[in-house]
Motif scaffolding. Structure first.
Motif, short mmCIF file in Angstrom:
data_model
loop_
_atom_site.label_atom_id
_atom_site.label_comp_id
_atom_site.label_asym_id
_atom_site.label_seq_id
_atom_site.Cartn_x
_atom_site.Cartn_y
_atom_site.Cartn_z
N THR A 1 0.82 -1.21 0.00
CA THR A 1 0.00 0.00 0.00
C THR A 1 0.85 1.26 0.00
OG1 THR A 1 -1.77 -1.14 1.18
CG2 THR A 1 -1.82 1.26 1.21
N PHE A 2 1.93 1.27 0.77
CA PHE A 2 2.80 2.45 0.84
C PHE A 2 3.41 2.74 -0.53
CE2 PHE A 2 3.03 0.65 5.17
CZ PHE A 2 2.50 1.72 5.87
N PHE A 3 3.90 1.69 -1.21
CA PHE A 3 4.55 1.89 -2.50
C PHE A 3 3.53 2.26 -3.58
CE2 PHE A 3 7.26 -1.56 -0.48
CZ PHE A 3 8.16 -0.65 0.04
N ILE A 4 2.39 1.60 -3.58
CA ILE A 4 1.38 1.87 -4.60
C ILE A 4 0.85 3.30 -4.47
CG2 ILE A 4 -0.96 1.27 -5.35
CD1 ILE A 4 -0.24 -1.66 -4.77
N PRO B 1 16.02 -4.18 6.17
CA PRO B 1 14.66 -3.88 5.70
C PRO B 1 14.41 -2.38 5.55
CG PRO B 1 14.58 -5.62 7.33
CD PRO B 1 16.00 -5.13 7.31
N ALA B 2 14.95 -1.57 6.45
CA ALA B 2 14.73 -0.12 6.36
C ALA B 2 15.30 0.45 5.07
CB ALA B 2 15.35 0.57 7.57
N SER B 3 16.50 0.00 4.67
CA SER B 3 17.11 0.54 3.45
C SER B 3 16.36 0.05 2.21
CB SER B 3 18.59 0.16 3.37
OG SER B 3 18.76 -1.25 3.19
N ILE B 4 15.86 -1.18 2.23
CA ILE B 4 15.07 -1.68 1.10
C ILE B 4 13.77 -0.90 0.98
CG2 ILE B 4 13.83 -3.67 0.17
CD1 ILE B 4 15.90 -5.45 1.52
N LEU C 1 10.66 2.87 -2.02
CA LEU C 1 9.79 4.04 -1.94
C LEU C 1 10.30 5.16 -2.83
CD1 LEU C 1 7.18 4.60 -0.44
CD2 LEU C 1 8.50 5.74 1.34
N ALA C 2 11.61 5.29 -2.95
CA ALA C 2 12.18 6.27 -3.87
C ALA C 2 11.82 5.93 -5.31
CB ALA C 2 13.70 6.34 -3.70
N CYS C 3 11.92 4.65 -5.68
CA CYS C 3 11.51 4.22 -7.02
C CYS C 3 10.05 4.57 -7.28
CB CYS C 3 11.71 2.72 -7.19
SG CYS C 3 13.43 2.18 -7.31
N GLY D 1 9.53 14.05 -0.78
CA GLY D 1 8.25 13.54 -1.21
C GLY D 1 7.98 12.11 -0.78
N THR D 2 8.96 11.46 -0.15
CA THR D 2 8.72 10.09 0.32
C THR D 2 8.43 10.11 1.81
OG1 THR D 2 11.04 9.70 0.80
CG2 THR D 2 10.28 9.14 -1.40
N VAL D 3 7.71 9.11 2.26
CA VAL D 3 7.39 8.97 3.68
C VAL D 3 7.76 7.56 4.10
CG1 VAL D 3 5.58 9.02 5.42
CG2 VAL D 3 5.50 10.62 3.51
N ILE D 4 8.54 7.43 5.15
CA ILE D 4 8.91 6.11 5.65
C ILE D 4 7.82 5.62 6.59
CG2 ILE D 4 10.61 4.81 6.96
CD1 ILE D 4 11.54 5.79 4.22
#
Length: 299
Positions: free
Chosen positions: A41-44, A72-75, A80-82, A260-263
């Protein structure tokens, strides 16, 4: 009865038992898939309109085995950047490169071309390689589009055409062709030596693991396309991608913040697995407790 047992034993190869795949490997694979599925959901939601979310997630799932040793955090941050830029992590538009335990987002030249295409004034963007036996000509003082000509030798294989001597890129904007950007190998090496901190750091440490070391042609191509950006209309997304690319080259220890990204911080128990490990799964298909490591920075 003993005769039947003998036949069964012979069919099974005597006393040898068929080799079974390691249970732990499958368990880790299950955990990786579960981890990604819980975050779809986060990526979509981060994807721009027009990008197929099903295809994006399919590419992401296929990539995960290569990143099994990364945190996992770096992945999460890299994917999310992609998604933020709408670039598939397929190695062509963008790559996610494991540097030890850190998965790092790396935009590629086709990703820059994709973002250039999205500007309403840009009709098309072209990139190509010129090889030794190709027919080509470049006369900067001639009127466009007669100033540049390239005809690959289609009667020859790629190897028979000879080594690559030039990379070039141009765009059609509002029905007119832009300036042609031409970059030879020596110019690409000069750009690498002058601007890439990642390359210099790798050289100093004797690691030779920067993208300039591992995929010189891809960086050569990206350098040509980056020069093209100076003559095409620039969008906010393209400017952000350029800034992200610069930040990535500046750091080798942690992924940069992508505007523009949110972790996501959805770990329920507040636990984080050790770097390079995945939530423990006792057996394939089990519902063992999972934990997250989402300790990235927020934009």
């Amino acid at each position: 009865m003993s005769e039947l047992k003998d036949r069964v034993k012979a069919a099974a190869g005597g006393d040898e038992q068929p080799q079974q795949p390691p249970v732990t490997d499958l368990a880790v694979g299950d955990s990786v898939r579960q981890w990604l599925q819980r975050r779809e959901t986060f990526f979509i939601e981060a994807l721009p309109k027009g990008v197929d979310p099903v295809h994006f997630m399919s590419v992401a799932h296929a990539l995960m085995p290569k990143l099994k040793d990364c945190t996992p955090a770096s992945i999460h941050h890299a994917l999310l950047a992609c998604a933020r830029f709408g670039l598939e992590p397929d190695g062509r538009q963008a790559a996610i490169i494991p540097y030890k335990e850190v998965a790092t987002f790396q935009p590629m030249y086709e990703g820059y071309i994709e973002l250039m295409y999205r500007h309403p004034r840009v009709d098309s963007v072209h990139f190509g390689w010129i090889r030794e036996k190709d027919q080509w000509d470049y006369e900067p003082t001639a009127p466009s589009p007669r100033d540049f000509f390239h005809k690959p030798r289609v009667d020859l294989t790629e190897d028979e055409r000879g080594r690559v001597v030039l990379a070039y890129a141009f765009a059609w904007i509002d029905g007119r062709r832009s300036q042609v950007i031409i970059l030879n190998r020596q110019q690409a090496e000069a750009i690498r030596d002058k601007y890439s901190k990642a390359y210099r750091n790798a050289e100093r440490k004797g690691l030779k693991d920067s993208t300039w070391h591992t995929d010189f042609d891809a960086m050569w191509a990206k350098s040509a396309v980056l020069r093209l950006r100076k003559v095409v209309p620039t969008s906010i997304d393209l400017a952000d991608l350029l800034q992200a690319d610069d930040d990535i080259d500046d750091t080798s220890s942690a992924p940069p913040v992508i505007r523009g990204t949110v972790i996501a911080r959805d770990d329920q128990d507040g636990e984080q697995p050790p770097a390079g490990t995945w939530p423990e799964t006792a057996q394939p298909g089990s519902r063992a407790h999972e934990t997250d490591a989402e300790g990235g920075e927020q934009a």
